[in-house]
Motif scaffolding. Structure first.
Motif, PDB file in Angstrom:
ATOM      1  N   GLY A 214       0.814  -1.211   0.000  1.00  0.00           N
ATOM      2  CA  GLY A 214       0.000   0.000   0.000  1.00  0.00           C
ATOM      3  C   GLY A 214       0.846   1.260   0.000  1.00  0.00           C
ATOM      4  O   GLY A 214       0.569   2.215  -0.740  1.00  0.00           O
TER       5      GLY A 214
ATOM      6  N   GLN B  87      -6.479   4.742   0.223  1.00  0.00           N
ATOM      7  CA  GLN B  87      -6.312   3.301   0.431  1.00  0.00           C
ATOM      8  C   GLN B  87      -7.330   2.528  -0.396  1.00  0.00           C
ATOM      9  O   GLN B  87      -7.013   1.474  -0.951  1.00  0.00           O
ATOM     10  CB  GLN B  87      -6.452   2.956   1.919  1.00  0.00           C
ATOM     11  CG  GLN B  87      -6.297   1.466   2.204  1.00  0.00           C
ATOM     12  CD  GLN B  87      -6.120   1.180   3.686  1.00  0.00           C
ATOM     13  OE1 GLN B  87      -5.300   1.788   4.350  1.00  0.00           O
ATOM     14  NE2 GLN B  87      -6.906   0.241   4.197  1.00  0.00           N
ATOM     15  N   GLN B  88      -8.552   3.056  -0.494  1.00  0.00           N
ATOM     16  CA  GLN B  88      -9.577   2.372  -1.274  1.00  0.00           C
ATOM     17  C   GLN B  88      -9.224   2.341  -2.757  1.00  0.00           C
ATOM     18  O   GLN B  88      -9.448   1.339  -3.436  1.00  0.00           O
ATOM     19  CB  GLN B  88     -10.930   3.049  -1.080  1.00  0.00           C
ATOM     20  CG  GLN B  88     -12.089   2.294  -1.728  1.00  0.00           C
ATOM     21  CD  GLN B  88     -12.205   0.870  -1.215  1.00  0.00           C
ATOM     22  OE1 GLN B  88     -12.289   0.636  -0.005  1.00  0.00           O
ATOM     23  NE2 GLN B  88     -12.197  -0.101  -2.123  1.00  0.00           N
TER      24      GLN B  88
ATOM     25  N   PRO C 102      -6.003  -9.071  -4.668  1.00  0.00           N
ATOM     26  CA  PRO C 102      -6.742  -8.231  -3.722  1.00  0.00           C
ATOM     27  C   PRO C 102      -6.246  -8.287  -2.282  1.00  0.00           C
ATOM     28  O   PRO C 102      -6.585  -7.400  -1.485  1.00  0.00           O
ATOM     29  CB  PRO C 102      -8.165  -8.784  -3.822  1.00  0.00           C
ATOM     30  CG  PRO C 102      -7.994 -10.211  -4.259  1.00  0.00           C
ATOM     31  CD  PRO C 102      -6.824 -10.188  -5.186  1.00  0.00           C
ATOM     32  N   ASP C 103      -5.443  -9.297  -1.936  1.00  0.00           N
ATOM     33  CA  ASP C 103      -5.066  -9.496  -0.531  1.00  0.00           C
ATOM     34  C   ASP C 103      -3.667  -9.008  -0.188  1.00  0.00           C
ATOM     35  O   ASP C 103      -3.132  -9.362   0.873  1.00  0.00           O
ATOM     36  CB  ASP C 103      -5.164 -10.990  -0.174  1.00  0.00           C
ATOM     37  CG  ASP C 103      -6.565 -11.543  -0.409  1.00  0.00           C
ATOM     38  OD1 ASP C 103      -7.539 -10.799  -0.152  1.00  0.00           O
ATOM     39  OD2 ASP C 103      -6.685 -12.694  -0.857  1.00  0.00           O
TER      40      ASP C 103
ATOM     41  N   CYS D 222      -6.182   2.325  -3.988  1.00  0.00           N
ATOM     42  CA  CYS D 222      -5.134   1.310  -4.108  1.00  0.00           C
ATOM     43  C   CYS D 222      -5.730  -0.087  -4.073  1.00  0.00           C
ATOM     44  O   CYS D 222      -5.323  -0.968  -4.843  1.00  0.00           O
ATOM     45  CB  CYS D 222      -4.108   1.483  -2.993  1.00  0.00           C
ATOM     46  SG  CYS D 222      -3.127   2.988  -3.097  1.00  0.00           S
ATOM     47  N   GLN D 223      -6.689  -0.291  -3.186  1.00  0.00           N
ATOM     48  CA  GLN D 223      -7.327  -1.601  -3.082  1.00  0.00           C
ATOM     49  C   GLN D 223      -8.053  -1.954  -4.372  1.00  0.00           C
ATOM     50  O   GLN D 223      -7.991  -3.086  -4.853  1.00  0.00           O
ATOM     51  CB  GLN D 223      -8.296  -1.628  -1.903  1.00  0.00           C
ATOM     52  CG  GLN D 223      -8.953  -2.983  -1.663  1.00  0.00           C
ATOM     53  CD  GLN D 223      -7.934  -4.065  -1.360  1.00  0.00           C
ATOM     54  OE1 GLN D 223      -7.227  -3.991  -0.364  1.00  0.00           O
ATOM     55  NE2 GLN D 223      -7.855  -5.083  -2.219  1.00  0.00           N
ATOM     56  N   ASN D 224      -8.758  -0.980  -4.948  1.00  0.00           N
ATOM     57  CA  ASN D 224      -9.464  -1.227  -6.206  1.00  0.00           C
ATOM     58  C   ASN D 224      -8.486  -1.612  -7.324  1.00  0.00           C
ATOM     59  O   ASN D 224      -8.771  -2.494  -8.133  1.00  0.00           O
ATOM     60  CB  ASN D 224     -10.245   0.018  -6.623  1.00  0.00           C
ATOM     61  CG  ASN D 224     -11.412   0.317  -5.699  1.00  0.00           C
ATOM     62  OD1 ASN D 224     -11.843  -0.546  -4.941  1.00  0.00           O
ATOM     63  ND2 ASN D 224     -11.924   1.540  -5.749  1.00  0.00           N
TER      64      ASN D 224
ATOM     65  N   LEU E 237      -2.469  -5.700   0.027  1.00  0.00           N
ATOM     66  CA  LEU E 237      -2.302  -4.295   0.406  1.00  0.00           C
ATOM     67  C   LEU E 237      -1.332  -4.105   1.561  1.00  0.00           C
ATOM     68  O   LEU E 237      -0.501  -3.184   1.545  1.00  0.00           O
ATOM     69  CB  LEU E 237      -3.656  -3.681   0.768  1.00  0.00           C
ATOM     70  CG  LEU E 237      -3.653  -2.175   1.033  1.00  0.00           C
ATOM     71  CD1 LEU E 237      -3.374  -1.401  -0.243  1.00  0.00           C
ATOM     72  CD2 LEU E 237      -4.992  -1.737   1.627  1.00  0.00           C
ATOM     73  N   ASN E 238      -1.388  -4.971   2.564  1.00  0.00           N
ATOM     74  CA  ASN E 238      -0.544  -4.806   3.756  1.00  0.00           C
ATOM     75  C   ASN E 238       0.668  -5.724   3.773  1.00  0.00           C
ATOM     76  O   ASN E 238       1.386  -5.791   4.769  1.00  0.00           O
ATOM     77  CB  ASN E 238      -1.385  -5.036   5.022  1.00  0.00           C
ATOM     78  CG  ASN E 238      -2.498  -4.010   5.157  1.00  0.00           C
ATOM     79  OD1 ASN E 238      -2.252  -2.819   5.014  1.00  0.00           O
ATOM     80  ND2 ASN E 238      -3.722  -4.470   5.401  1.00  0.00           N
TER      81      ASN E 238
ATOM     82  N   LEU F  15      -5.540  -3.040  -6.929  1.00  0.00           N
ATOM     83  CA  LEU F  15      -5.073  -4.400  -6.647  1.00  0.00           C
ATOM     84  C   LEU F  15      -6.128  -5.426  -7.041  1.00  0.00           C
ATOM     85  O   LEU F  15      -5.800  -6.519  -7.533  1.00  0.00           O
ATOM     86  CB  LEU F  15      -4.723  -4.539  -5.163  1.00  0.00           C
ATOM     87  CG  LEU F  15      -3.458  -3.805  -4.709  1.00  0.00           C
ATOM     88  CD1 LEU F  15      -3.380  -3.764  -3.183  1.00  0.00           C
ATOM     89  CD2 LEU F  15      -2.200  -4.457  -5.271  1.00  0.00           C
ATOM     90  N   ASP F  16      -7.400  -5.099  -6.828  1.00  0.00           N
ATOM     91  CA  ASP F  16      -8.480  -5.996  -7.255  1.00  0.00           C
ATOM     92  C   ASP F  16      -8.410  -6.215  -8.761  1.00  0.00           C
ATOM     93  O   ASP F  16      -8.498  -7.349  -9.245  1.00  0.00           O
ATOM     94  CB  ASP F  16      -9.840  -5.407  -6.882  1.00  0.00           C
ATOM     95  CG  ASP F  16     -10.085  -5.377  -5.377  1.00  0.00           C
ATOM     96  OD1 ASP F  16      -9.341  -6.044  -4.635  1.00  0.00           O
ATOM     97  OD2 ASP F  16     -11.017  -4.664  -4.949  1.00  0.00           O
TER      98      ASP F  16
END
Length: 258
Positions: free
Chosen positions: A96, A107-108, A120-121, A110-112, A123-124, A114-115
């Motif tokens: 992230g 953060q959202q 998707p898992d 970045c998450q999108n 980020l951290n 990665l999806d």
């Protein structure tokens, strides 16, 4: 004015005309003309030293052409996945945080991204603990943060094994389908990339030939560079490209191609 807007919608996202690139006295590209249209996947193939990376660097503005023009649609957003990127393995940085190094993305967001990249898992997860395939997916996600109109990939699967490369290209197809962005990718994996290509440009200091995978496969210029033995693989993958893909289709095609 409505007529102008309609014209801009129809024009290519990127148009290149009579492009030449030189490093000192060494000319690496001459009289290159090509275009990239919305939503298509264009693969650039060619032997080592054929100018593939120089072409991408010219498109993103990293080098200045010796002559010719590169016209980008106004407001065009480009995402770029480099051939390689070295990060000190002792550097404590999460995925992230890495994705936000040069962008103030939430953060959202970045998450999108990665999806869309199929991881998707992560980020951290620490960057130092990623596999080669995961690392490339993170680079892909980083290029997707700003929802680009065109995604450029410079041999983004270099160093991955064949299953990893095939999975990555399947993900690129999914990205194109889900986001609608155009994709321009350089690859030396001729058999694998054909399943994901709408158009192929064969480069060797100039454009030798271009067209659908089937057209390029039968072109004498292509066969002179890569040999006639690849034609069957091109034809097979073009057949698969005309139908819906699933994981098993790609596996069977790859086995047949080999």
């Amino acid at each position: 004015m409505p007529r102008l807007r309609g014209y801009l919608r129809r024009m290519s996202l990127i148009s290149i005309d009579n492009l030449s690139v030189a490093y000192g006295e060494n000319t690496v590209l001459s009289h290159v003309a090509m275009h990239v249209d919305a939503g298509e996947i264009v693969t650039i193939v060619g032997p080592n030293g054929s100018g593939k990376t120089s072409l991408l660097r010219a498109i993103i503005g990293a080098i200045t052409p010796a002559k010719g023009t590169i016209t980008r649609q106004p407001g065009l957003k480009i995402g770029y996945v480099p051939q390689r990127l070295h990060i000190d393995p002792t550097l404590p940085i999460t995925v992230g945080r890495f994705m936000r190094l040069t962008d103030r993305a939430s953060q959202q967001t970045c998450q999108n991204a990665l999806d869309h990249a199929g991881v998707p898992d992560l980020l951290n997860r620490q960057m130092s603990r990623l596999s080669g395939g995961q690392f490339q997916r993170v680079l892909l996600a980083r290029a997707l943060i700003n929802t680009p109109d065109v995604l450029l990939l410079d041999e983004a699967t270099q160093g991955l094994d064949q299953p990893g490369s095939a999975a990555f290209y399947q993900q690129i197809e999914a990205v194109r389908r889900d986001t609608g962005c155009a994709v321009v990718m350089i690859s030396h994996e001729l058999h694998v990339v054909m399943s994901a290509s709408d158009r192929v440009i064969c480069l060797n200091g100039h454009v030798c030939c271009e067209g659908t995978p089937a057209v390029v496969a039968s072109a004498p210029e292509y066969r002179a560079l890569f040999g006639s033995g690849t034609g069957g693989a091109f034809a097979l993958y073009q057949h698969e490209h005309d139908h819906a893909h699933d994981h098993h289709d790609h596996d069977h095609s790859h086995e047949a191609a080999e």
